[in-house]
Design a protein around this motif. Structure first.
Motif, PDB file in Angstrom:
ATOM      1  N   LEU A 190      47.922  36.724  45.386  1.00 48.68           N
ATOM      2  CA  LEU A 190      46.459  36.785  45.757  1.00 48.68           C
ATOM      3  C   LEU A 190      45.780  37.952  45.103  1.00 48.68           C
ATOM      4  O   LEU A 190      44.675  37.891  44.453  1.00 48.68           O
ATOM      5  CB  LEU A 190      46.169  36.546  47.263  1.00 48.68           C
ATOM      6  N   LEU A 191      46.455  38.996  45.171  1.00 48.94           N
ATOM      7  CA  LEU A 191      45.800  40.216  44.602  1.00 48.94           C
ATOM      8  C   LEU A 191      45.399  39.946  43.007  1.00 48.94           C
ATOM      9  O   LEU A 191      44.481  40.585  42.421  1.00 48.94           O
ATOM     10  CB  LEU A 191      47.038  41.264  44.665  1.00 48.94           C
ATOM     11  N   ALA A 192      46.537  39.314  42.444  1.00 48.32           N
ATOM     12  CA  ALA A 192      46.159  39.163  40.674  1.00 48.32           C
ATOM     13  C   ALA A 192      45.194  38.372  40.629  1.00 48.32           C
ATOM     14  O   ALA A 192      44.395  38.542  39.620  1.00 48.32           O
ATOM     15  CB  ALA A 192      47.612  38.480  40.098  1.00 48.32           C
ATOM     16  N   LEU A 193      44.986  37.229  41.501  1.00 47.97           N
ATOM     17  CA  LEU A 193      43.905  36.385  41.190  1.00 47.97           C
ATOM     18  C   LEU A 193      42.509  37.091  41.530  1.00 47.97           C
ATOM     19  O   LEU A 193      41.778  36.982  40.874  1.00 47.97           O
ATOM     20  CB  LEU A 193      44.152  35.294  42.410  1.00 47.97           C
ATOM     21  N   LEU A 194      42.565  38.184  42.526  1.00 45.04           N
ATOM     22  CA  LEU A 194      41.356  38.668  42.772  1.00 45.04           C
ATOM     23  C   LEU A 194      41.048  39.777  41.630  1.00 45.04           C
ATOM     24  O   LEU A 194      39.828  39.966  41.288  1.00 45.04           O
ATOM     25  CB  LEU A 194      41.337  39.340  44.208  1.00 45.04           C
ATOM     26  N   ALA A 195      42.106  40.368  41.252  1.00 39.83           N
ATOM     27  CA  ALA A 195      41.983  41.228  40.051  1.00 39.83           C
ATOM     28  C   ALA A 195      41.263  40.452  38.757  1.00 39.83           C
ATOM     29  O   ALA A 195      40.541  41.068  38.155  1.00 39.83           O
ATOM     30  CB  ALA A 195      43.310  42.038  39.630  1.00 39.83           C
ATOM     31  N   MET A 196      41.851  39.250  38.405  1.00 43.09           N
ATOM     32  CA  MET A 196      41.413  38.705  37.419  1.00 43.09           C
ATOM     33  C   MET A 196      40.064  38.111  37.423  1.00 43.09           C
ATOM     34  O   MET A 196      39.030  38.126  36.727  1.00 43.09           O
ATOM     35  CB  MET A 196      42.390  37.320  37.035  1.00 43.09           C
TER      36      MET A 196
END
Length: 521
Positions: A190-196
């Motif tokens: 989820l963190l990677a999705l938010l960062a992207m």
């Protein structure tokens, strides 16, 4: 018979041997090494002109599609001087180099919005598969805006300093990569999705300042409204394309299919943009002398020279910019425009699904139609705005009329939307609301170039930052409001009230005249 009239000055520039001047038994024609010096003295669309040393006549036939291209020397010298030029016909306008530039901008903005709205459709199956509540779905959708909050001021400053071409290329490249990598990020964490999604927002934050900068340099004031209308038509069509194609692409390639397709298209756009456009008319190798001189005869924002870049302030005068009420009228207008825009963009698919119980494909279709209407209305609003100014209506009054329609109209339409009983009637009210919003493009969006053309990029960045804050509050707030109150109607009525208030503020404090930012209030 060939004919050629030369002055002593032009005889020194070149040696021409033709039957009318030399031995007819030895006809010759030698091009001069300084032919561009003669070409730049021509005054298209005519095949002759006057210079300080007398007339020059050269044997070429003038016409729309064979007007001479501007040579490197003529561009360096500003296109050959002044002269009065009539307004171009529709055919001349639509086939001009400046329209090619605005068409590329429109395509970039279409990709910008398509990449942005994919998540508005994908959020439904993602929420179901991951068990997200509506309030958390709003947080995921707003993650784009977290990044969008960061870049507009810095991006606008870079645009004012380096010009729109380079900054736009970097922006499209970065947001296309972010879109392409979103499937990988969503499967990672989820963190990677938010960062992207944040990276997508950071990159897209430069798009509108770049558009404003390029139009200010390529279009005279009498054509800017329709140019903005054309560019923003692409922006709105991007919403329609993204909302319509995403469910289809998801049905064929899974949830992440649209992200991959749109990301690849963006990278292809960058290659065409860098090879086919120039940052300003006087740097374009494709532009005709006639078009160059037409633009310079009605001066847009002056092109950025290397000398000017070295002397310009890197840090804009924020305090002086914020000391003027016309600046605040832009900030309030952009904030309200963004509030309404992102609330409708992010929540309408869910709105039609929850209120009228239509499936995902129908929800996307119902919410895509209004953006197509906005694209059409935006262009005609631009033409109407330009016609009003050309007929003698003051720029200030024109901007106030356009912005009033762009705010009061959607406010009334949203009130109608809350009373709609069927999805068809609701779609009609929503289409009217979004269509009338397009008049704002001929209000505050063009006004950025008028009150401070030298700071149009950073002003756009400042107002965009306020707009992004408003969009975050609206997008996240709508989710919590619906969760607490159980209905969208109250939130739509609140949005209508804010539209009316913003219209009043605009009419009190906006202006279409150049504002002096060298002195504080």
């Amino acid at each position: 018979m060939n004919s050629c009239i030369l002055t002593p000055h032009t005889q020194r520039l070149c040696t021409i041997s033709i039957p009318c001047l030399q031995n007819p038994n030895k006809p010759q024609f030698r091009l001069p090494s300084t032919i561009s010096s003669i070409r730049r003295r021509l005054s298209p669309p005519f095949s002759s002109s006057s210079s300080a040393n007398g007339p020059i006549f050269l044997p070429f036939k003038a016409g729309l599609f064979n007007r001479p291209r501007a040579s490197s020397q003529s561009i360096a010298d500003g296109g050959g001087g002044g002269g009065e030029f009539p307004e171009p016909s529709f055919v001349e306008f639509i086939t001009s180099e400046r329209v090619k530039v605005v068409a590329m901008l429109a395509l970039a903005l279409a990709l910008c919005n398509a990449d942005r709205v994919v998540m508005s459709v994908a959020i439904v199956p993602l929420s179901i598969s991951r068990g997200w509540r509506q309030s958390f779905a709003g947080v995921v959708q707003s993650s784009f805006l977290w990044g969008y909050l960061i870049s507009p001021i810095a991006g606008g400053t870079l645009v004012d300093y380096h010009g729109g071409k380079v900054v736009m290329a970097w922006g499209v490249a970065l947001w296309s990569v972010a879109t392409f990598l979103t499937p990988w990020a969503a499967e990672t964490s989820l963190l990677a999705l938010l960062a992207m999604r944040m990276l997508l927002g950071i990159a897209e934050g430069v798009a509108l300042p770049c558009m404003n900068n390029m139009i200010a340099r390529w279009f005279p004031q009498t054509e800017r409204s329709r140019a903005v209308g054309l560019a923003m038509a692409g922006f709105q069509l991007g919403s329609a394309i993204g909302l319509t194609l995403s469910p289809i692409l998801m049905s064929q390639g899974g949830i992440y299919g649209p992200f991959v397709i749109f990301g690849l298209f963006g990278l292809l756009w960058v290659l065409v943009w860098l090879s086919a456009t120039s940052s300003s008319p006087d740097r374009s190798p494709q532009i005709s002398i006639y078009e160059l001189r037409y633009i310079q005869n009605r001066p847009p924002l002056p092109s950025v020279s290397k000398k000017h870049l070295k002397t310009r302030q890197v840090i804009p005068p924020f305090r002086r910019l914020l000391s003027k009420l016309p600046t605040w009228s832009l900030i309030v207008a952009n904030a309200m425009h963004s509030w309404g825009f992102f609330v409708i963009l992010s929540w309408m698919p869910i709105y039609f699904k929850t209120i009228y119980h239509v499936d995902l494909k129908q929800a996307a279709w119902f919410s895509a139609v209004p953006w197509s209407m906005m694209a059409i209305v935006g262009y005609f609003a631009g033409v109407l705005s330009d016609m009003m100014i050309q007929s003698g209506t003051s720029v200030t009054l024109t901007r106030k009329i356009m912005q009033s329609i762009g705010f009061v109209g959607p406010g009334l339409a949203l009130i109608g939307l809350t009373m709609a009983k069927t999805p068809l009637i609701a779609s009609a009210w929503l289409t009217l609301a979004v269509g009338l919003k397009a008049f704002s493009h001929c209000g505050f969006l063009v006004n950025l170039q008028e009150i401070a053309p030298q700071y149009s990029g950073v002003l756009h960045g400042i107002s965009n930052t306020a707009g992004t804050l408003a969009a975050i509050v609206g997008t996240v707030g709508a989710g919590f409001f619906v969760e607490l109150m159980g209905s969208f109607k109250g939130f739509l009525l609140l949005t209508a009230f804010l539209y009316f208030s913003a219209a009043l503020f605009w009419n009190l404090f906006s202006t279409g005249e150049r504002v002096n930012f060298d002195e504080t209030l």
